[in-house]
Design a protein around this motif. Structure first.
Motif, mmCIF file in Angstrom:
data_model
loop_
_atom_site.group_PDB
_atom_site.id
_atom_site.type_symbol
_atom_site.label_atom_id
_atom_site.label_comp_id
_atom_site.label_asym_id
_atom_site.label_seq_id
_atom_site.Cartn_x
_atom_site.Cartn_y
_atom_site.Cartn_z
ATOM 1 N N THR A 160 4.620 -1.589 5.338
ATOM 2 C CA THR A 160 5.968 -1.045 5.702
ATOM 3 C C THR A 160 6.972 -0.979 4.258
ATOM 4 O OG1 THR A 160 6.940 -3.696 5.804
ATOM 5 C CG2 THR A 160 5.790 -2.518 7.849
ATOM 6 N N GLY A 161 7.907 -0.518 4.387
ATOM 7 C CA GLY A 161 8.844 -0.405 3.150
ATOM 8 C C GLY A 161 9.260 -1.504 2.544
ATOM 9 N N THR A 162 9.455 -2.644 3.194
ATOM 10 C CA THR A 162 9.687 -3.981 2.749
ATOM 11 C C THR A 162 8.785 -4.910 2.360
ATOM 12 O OG1 THR A 162 9.745 -5.073 4.829
ATOM 13 C CG2 THR A 162 11.991 -4.121 4.186
ATOM 14 N N LEU A 163 7.463 -4.653 2.647
ATOM 15 C CA LEU A 163 6.388 -5.547 2.422
ATOM 16 C C LEU A 163 5.328 -4.724 1.590
ATOM 17 C CD1 LEU A 163 5.487 -6.989 6.171
ATOM 18 C CD2 LEU A 163 6.918 -7.933 4.032
ATOM 19 N N ALA A 164 5.002 -3.420 1.587
ATOM 20 C CA ALA A 164 4.088 -2.858 0.854
ATOM 21 C C ALA A 164 4.027 -3.186 -0.680
ATOM 22 C CB ALA A 164 4.116 -1.428 1.164
ATOM 23 N N ALA A 169 0.341 -8.159 -5.527
ATOM 24 C CA ALA A 169 0.438 -9.492 -6.102
ATOM 25 C C ALA A 169 0.090 -10.598 -5.074
ATOM 26 C CB ALA A 169 1.754 -9.851 -6.638
ATOM 27 N N LYS A 170 0.332 -10.448 -3.815
ATOM 28 C CA LYS A 170 0.017 -11.409 -2.666
ATOM 29 C C LYS A 170 -1.352 -11.418 -2.448
ATOM 30 C CE LYS A 170 4.425 -11.000 -0.262
ATOM 31 N NZ LYS A 170 5.171 -10.555 1.014
ATOM 32 N N LEU A 171 -2.131 -10.186 -2.578
ATOM 33 C CA LEU A 171 -3.626 -10.213 -2.390
ATOM 34 C C LEU A 171 -4.192 -10.929 -3.451
ATOM 35 C CD1 LEU A 171 -6.101 -8.996 -0.938
ATOM 36 C CD2 LEU A 171 -5.981 -7.032 -2.350
ATOM 37 N N PRO A 201 -2.186 10.966 9.610
ATOM 38 C CA PRO A 201 -1.604 11.024 8.304
ATOM 39 C C PRO A 201 -1.168 9.499 8.111
ATOM 40 C CG PRO A 201 0.018 11.970 9.820
ATOM 41 C CD PRO A 201 -1.322 11.757 10.551
ATOM 42 N N TRP A 202 -1.250 9.128 6.648
ATOM 43 C CA TRP A 202 -0.766 7.965 6.279
ATOM 44 C C TRP A 202 0.439 7.962 5.973
ATOM 45 C CZ3 TRP A 202 -4.760 5.136 2.536
ATOM 46 C CH2 TRP A 202 -6.116 4.457 3.389
ATOM 47 N N SER A 203 1.484 6.856 5.912
ATOM 48 C CA SER A 203 2.856 6.735 5.367
ATOM 49 C C SER A 203 2.625 6.641 3.811
ATOM 50 C CB SER A 203 3.402 5.684 5.802
ATOM 51 O OG SER A 203 2.967 4.345 5.813
ATOM 52 N N PRO A 204 3.571 6.721 3.200
ATOM 53 C CA PRO A 204 3.587 6.396 1.714
ATOM 54 C C PRO A 204 3.353 4.964 1.483
ATOM 55 C CG PRO A 204 5.514 7.861 1.913
ATOM 56 C CD PRO A 204 4.834 7.398 3.525
ATOM 57 N N GLU A 205 3.978 3.968 2.340
ATOM 58 C CA GLU A 205 3.519 2.524 2.373
ATOM 59 C C GLU A 205 2.160 2.312 2.470
ATOM 60 O OE1 GLU A 205 7.721 3.568 3.134
ATOM 61 O OE2 GLU A 205 5.917 3.835 4.244
ATOM 62 N N LYS A 206 1.488 3.103 3.425
ATOM 63 C CA LYS A 206 0.104 2.613 3.730
ATOM 64 C C LYS A 206 -0.606 3.150 2.489
ATOM 65 C CE LYS A 206 -3.055 2.645 7.672
ATOM 66 N NZ LYS A 206 -3.131 2.815 9.012
ATOM 67 N N GLY A 207 -0.393 3.983 1.666
ATOM 68 C CA GLY A 207 -1.119 4.310 0.514
ATOM 69 C C GLY A 207 -0.624 3.185 -0.562
ATOM 70 N N GLN A 211 -3.567 1.383 -2.246
ATOM 71 C CA GLN A 211 -3.731 1.391 -3.708
ATOM 72 C C GLN A 211 -4.184 -0.158 -4.285
ATOM 73 O OE1 GLN A 211 -4.185 4.283 -5.597
ATOM 74 N NE2 GLN A 211 -5.201 3.075 -7.022
ATOM 75 N N ALA A 212 -3.376 -0.956 -3.674
ATOM 76 C CA ALA A 212 -3.903 -2.538 -3.945
ATOM 77 C C ALA A 212 -5.183 -2.818 -3.734
ATOM 78 C CB ALA A 212 -2.615 -3.301 -3.366
ATOM 79 N N HIS A 213 -5.705 -2.453 -2.763
ATOM 80 C CA HIS A 213 -7.095 -2.618 -2.290
ATOM 81 C C HIS A 213 -8.150 -2.119 -3.357
ATOM 82 C CE1 HIS A 213 -6.056 -3.189 2.436
ATOM 83 N NE2 HIS A 213 -5.974 -4.143 1.439
ATOM 84 N N ARG A 214 -7.767 -0.749 -3.695
ATOM 85 C CA ARG A 214 -8.677 -0.112 -4.599
ATOM 86 C C ARG A 214 -8.610 -0.550 -6.094
ATOM 87 N NH1 ARG A 214 -10.202 5.254 -3.227
ATOM 88 N NH2 ARG A 214 -9.460 5.821 -1.382
ATOM 89 N N ASP A 215 -7.430 -1.134 -6.335
ATOM 90 C CA ASP A 215 -7.248 -1.754 -7.718
ATOM 91 C C ASP A 215 -7.789 -3.187 -7.900
ATOM 92 O OD1 ASP A 215 -5.990 0.641 -8.511
ATOM 93 O OD2 ASP A 215 -4.005 -0.118 -8.217
ATOM 94 N N LEU A 216 -7.877 -3.873 -6.888
ATOM 95 C CA LEU A 216 -8.344 -5.211 -6.981
ATOM 96 C C LEU A 216 -9.576 -5.359 -7.837
ATOM 97 C CD1 LEU A 216 -7.702 -8.237 -5.942
ATOM 98 C CD2 LEU A 216 -9.513 -7.706 -4.044
#
Length: 261
Positions: A160-164, A169-171, A201-207, A211-216
């Motif tokens: 979501t816009g507020t959480l993504a 950092a949380k991960l 389709p993915w929302s920008p927030e899901k992207g 990316q956080a998953h990929r960057d871990l």
């Protein structure tokens, strides 16, 4: 007649109790894997005969805290729990480690955002405390075996816009806390990709979360990413179907084996 019934009942109860707890191997031959996240870790696939097949070297810690043969559904977070990725992953780990028994510790909670995975947080939809409940199950499991890995699949509830924006950092914080919980600062941690389904389709927030998953793996040592490319959903555009969960289990296993071997 009454005495015979009592004897039969006592025998039945003792037999059932024996069957409920599977015999355990020595601690160093019992490899434990923690399964955490939200519904796509818990699994929502339709259970088939193959998902009920027992492998004597793949066990799970059930809701009652007993070690029993691992059959789907492994999880018990919601009535919708079904086939997930855990059983396939466990079977591959058993195959790759002859003479070893695999112990799966299901702790995922459907719908839970990453903020629910903190001490003392109550998650109303399941009337549970995801983190605190996991702590109890880990403390119950660790004396029996040796922790070998943590599997995480979550992120939809944070897209979501507020959480993504804060997810990455949380991960990283979660990885640190889970490793502290299992008392293994370098234990392998595998994160899986959210469903990337054709025509959805993915929302920008899901992207951002993806990316956080990929960057871990670039940011935290001994972590890996398992792709969900090409897998299908069960018709709801959110959850994988049973075949996809089994394939995802294989991909988690491949990521784990690549990192550890």
């Amino acid at each position: 007649m009454i005495r015979s019934f009592i004897c039969f009942f006592t025998l039945f109860v003792s037999t059932f109790s024996f069957a409920a707890d599977a015999p355990l191997p020595p601690k160093d031959k019992f490899y434990l894997f923690l399964l955490v996240g939200q519904s796509n870790m818990a699994g929502r696939g339709v259970v088939e005969a193959q998902d009920k097949a027992v492998n004597p070297r793949v066990l799970m810690l059930n809701k009652e805290g007993q070690w029993v043969p691992a059959v789907d559904p492994l999880h018990f977070d919601k009535a919708a729990a079904g086939v997930g990725l855990g059983k396939t992953f466990g079977e591959i780990m058993a195959k790759e480690n002859p003479g070893v028994t695999i112990g799966l510790i299901p702790c995922a909670v459907g719908g839970s955002p990453i903020d629910a995975w903190k001490p003392g947080v109550f998650y109303p939809p399941t009337k549970s405390h995801p983190w605190d409940d996991t702590v109890k199950r880990v403390e119950l499991a660790l004396p029996a075996g040796t922790i070998k890995g943590i599997l995480w699949h979550q992120g939809e509830s944070d897209s979501t816009g507020t959480l993504a924006p804060a997810y990455g950092a949380k991960l990283q914080d979660l990885v640190k806390r889970l490793r502290e919980l299992v008392k293994e600062p370098k234990v392998p941690f595998i994160v899986g990709q959210m469903g990337k389904f054709d025509g959805v389709p993915w929302s920008p927030e899901k992207g951002i979360v993806d990316q956080a998953h990929r960057d871990l793996p670039k940011q935290v040592p001994n972590t890996a990413f398992a792709s969900a490319e090409g897998l299908k959903h069960k018709g709801d555009k959110v959850h994988f179907d049973a075949a996809a969960y089994r394939e995802l289990g294989k991909r988690y296993a491949a990521a784990y084996l690549k990192m550890t071997k």
